[in-house]
Design an enzyme around this catalytic site. Sequence first.
Site, mmCIF file in Angstrom:
data_model
loop_
_atom_site.group_PDB
_atom_site.id
_atom_site.type_symbol
_atom_site.label_atom_id
_atom_site.label_comp_id
_atom_site.label_asym_id
_atom_site.label_seq_id
_atom_site.Cartn_x
_atom_site.Cartn_y
_atom_site.Cartn_z
ATOM 1 N N LYS A 1 12.323 -10.744 -3.755
ATOM 2 C CA LYS A 1 11.104 -11.218 -3.086
ATOM 3 C C LYS A 1 11.144 -12.743 -3.095
ATOM 4 O O LYS A 1 11.774 -13.347 -3.960
ATOM 5 C CB LYS A 1 9.856 -10.733 -3.841
ATOM 6 N N ASP B 1 6.111 -10.887 4.977
ATOM 7 C CA ASP B 1 5.079 -10.386 4.062
ATOM 8 C C ASP B 1 3.823 -11.170 4.453
ATOM 9 O O ASP B 1 3.738 -11.688 5.579
ATOM 10 C CB ASP B 1 5.493 -10.616 2.591
HETATM 11 P P1 NDP Z 1 -0.701 -10.300 6.733
HETATM 12 O O1 NDP Z 1 -0.523 -11.721 6.391
HETATM 13 O O2 NDP Z 1 -0.335 -9.811 8.084
HETATM 14 O O3 NDP Z 1 -2.201 -9.845 6.453
HETATM 15 C C1 NDP Z 1 -2.776 -9.975 5.197
HETATM 16 C C2 NDP Z 1 -4.224 -9.575 5.285
HETATM 17 O O4 NDP Z 1 -4.793 -9.554 3.989
HETATM 18 C C3 NDP Z 1 -5.053 -10.544 6.099
HETATM 19 O O5 NDP Z 1 -6.118 -9.852 6.677
HETATM 20 C C4 NDP Z 1 -5.514 -11.520 5.022
HETATM 21 O O6 NDP Z 1 -6.681 -12.258 5.357
HETATM 22 C C5 NDP Z 1 -5.811 -10.561 3.903
HETATM 23 N N1 NDP Z 1 -5.692 -11.275 2.616
HETATM 24 C C6 NDP Z 1 -4.628 -11.951 2.150
HETATM 25 N N2 NDP Z 1 -4.898 -12.494 0.958
HETATM 26 C C7 NDP Z 1 -6.168 -12.147 0.683
HETATM 27 C C8 NDP Z 1 -7.033 -12.376 -0.407
HETATM 28 N N3 NDP Z 1 -6.628 -13.107 -1.463
HETATM 29 N N4 NDP Z 1 -8.275 -11.853 -0.354
HETATM 30 C C9 NDP Z 1 -8.672 -11.102 0.705
HETATM 31 N N5 NDP Z 1 -7.900 -10.856 1.771
HETATM 32 C C10 NDP Z 1 -6.679 -11.357 1.750
HETATM 33 O O7 NDP Z 1 0.123 -9.494 5.597
HETATM 34 P P2 NDP Z 1 0.608 -7.995 5.615
HETATM 35 O O8 NDP Z 1 -0.347 -7.138 6.340
HETATM 36 O O9 NDP Z 1 2.031 -7.992 5.994
HETATM 37 O O10 NDP Z 1 0.579 -7.652 4.042
HETATM 38 C C11 NDP Z 1 -0.571 -7.091 3.409
HETATM 39 C C12 NDP Z 1 -0.153 -6.445 2.112
HETATM 40 O O11 NDP Z 1 0.825 -5.423 2.368
HETATM 41 C C13 NDP Z 1 0.498 -7.375 1.084
HETATM 42 O O12 NDP Z 1 0.180 -6.938 -0.209
HETATM 43 C C14 NDP Z 1 1.989 -7.154 1.325
HETATM 44 O O13 NDP Z 1 2.774 -7.492 0.190
HETATM 45 C C15 NDP Z 1 1.999 -5.665 1.589
HETATM 46 N N6 NDP Z 1 3.164 -5.170 2.294
HETATM 47 C C16 NDP Z 1 3.510 -5.646 3.526
HETATM 48 C C17 NDP Z 1 4.610 -5.148 4.190
HETATM 49 C C18 NDP Z 1 4.967 -5.576 5.570
HETATM 50 O O14 NDP Z 1 5.885 -4.965 6.143
HETATM 51 N N7 NDP Z 1 4.309 -6.539 6.170
HETATM 52 C C19 NDP Z 1 5.489 -4.144 3.554
HETATM 53 C C20 NDP Z 1 4.973 -3.631 2.296
HETATM 54 C C21 NDP Z 1 3.878 -4.166 1.694
HETATM 55 P P3 NDP Z 1 -6.562 -13.769 5.870
HETATM 56 O O15 NDP Z 1 -6.154 -13.662 7.294
HETATM 57 O O16 NDP Z 1 -7.914 -14.347 5.672
HETATM 58 O O17 NDP Z 1 -5.536 -14.428 4.988
#
Ligand code: NDP
Length: 459
Positions: free
Chosen positions: A132, A172
């Site tokens: 990571k 991510d």
């Molecule tokens: P994105 O950046 O596309 O979206 C993240 C989302 O979570 C946004 O809506 C963001 O809001 C919100 N968010 C982030 N940090 C916080 C916080 N501290 N408090 C509240 N909301 C928060 O990321 P992904 O959708 O790709 O990833 C989301 C999760 O899924 C993570 O844990 C990631 O590790 C996991 N994941 C992702 C994969 C992938 O293929 N993308 C694969 C496996 C796991 P805002 O826009 O305000 O930041």
Amino acid sequence: MENGQVQRVMEDSFMNRLKKNSPGESEFHQAVYEVYESVLPVIERHEEYRSNQVLERIVEPERIVSFRVTWMDDNGVPQVNRGYRVQMNSAIGPYKGGLRFHPSVNQSILKFLGFEQIFKNALTSLPLGGGKGGSNFDPKGKSDGEVMRFCQNFMLELSKHIGHRIDIPAGDIGVGGREIGYMYGMYRKIENQFSGVLTGKGVKWGGSLIRPEATGYGLIYFSQYMLQNIGDSLEGKTCIVSGSGNVAQYAIEKILELGGKVITASDSSGYILDEAGIDSDKLEYIKALKNERRGRISEYADQYASATFFPADRSADHNPIWAHKADCAFPCATQNELNAHDANNLVQGNVMLVAEGANMPCTPEAINILRDNGVMYAPGKASNAGGVATSGLEMVQNYSGSHWTSEEVDRRLQVIMKNIHDNCLHAAQTYNSNNDYMSGANIAGFIKVADAMIAQGLL
Ligand code: NDP
């Protein structure tokens, strides 16, 4: 000493040593403890895991690189951030795992994510090790030019440590198609070669169809298999989804396709509740809002009268998104976003299934409450593995110079999620944790990697 006491002594010495060796890394300790607890019965039954000190070795990253990233902002002012790559374990394949750009990124967060990735990647049945990386850079509020200059300078250093047979990063939080594009372009220029060194690439330049959808779709396929296992399905179920990024968007899309109803979405500024349901038109609005205009989820409530926006309250001891009544809950935003209070709220609302789209979104206390109350719970390392699995399929297409149709990739994704589901149940049953997906995922992932480590000698 009785069995329970022996376990407690082992646990104390192992966790104490881990904390001493990685002070202050609370997220990493949390992730390790969860796996440790699940695999204790395996360690007890198998002398070879004890004599080879597999647990002690698996928690130590093979390598961590940390580096300075300097870049120029739009005002001509030099900026500096810290970049990392945690290469956690390569016993079953090259390091594989995403890059996260978020101000909260630090070594503890990346070690927890890299550690989870070891087991998740093992579960996919593809030959992928765990890693990571990322940076404390915040793409939010930056211009495209600033993001590009940051990504290029980040890759200038990262390129020395990765390669399409060595370490293959992906996206991510904060790293989507735009960031992958800028980093890939820089890598290609530095190395003078067009290789599959990153996944999540654009479809026109080496990417796989269905990769953007894969984590969210995979999460919902997995949940559907859990429900089918008890003779039920997502049809007609009311669902709470947190987040509005990549994982949340495609989880919502697949829930709608399977006949479920989604009533929430969120970002770090708060959440919207739409009791009428987020239909496919509203979902298209969310995609355009977050992916193109890079706006805030509160704008959804301005657009749709059926919705109310609730701003985030950082001082609150719970997250009110989980206080709404629903059959299924899918935390898809970030780590530790669902605590004991939230789990109690979900239980009171008669939730039947909680499946993690994000990595480690539920705290250990929340998980215990859910399991103690008979809620079906899927840990992210199993239920969100569809993203990395499809990255693995992107790598296969890159190696062989082929390009599969959406239907083909989606079909393979479904097979992989079904296999992960069945392997979790099988591992859980073998070690007397019937239908416990968390134990099953940890045990199945651990055994695969532990056996490979032992076979390859003391390294
Ligand atoms: P994105 O950046 O596309 O979206 C993240 C989302 O979570 C946004 O809506 C963001 O809001 C919100 N968010 C982030 N940090 C916080 C916080 N501290 N408090 C509240 N909301 C928060 O990321 P992904 O959708 O790709 O990833 C989301 C999760 O899924 C993570 O844990 C990631 O590790 C996991 N994941 C992702 C994969 C992938 O293929 N993308 C694969 C496996 C796991 P805002 O826009 O305000 O930041």
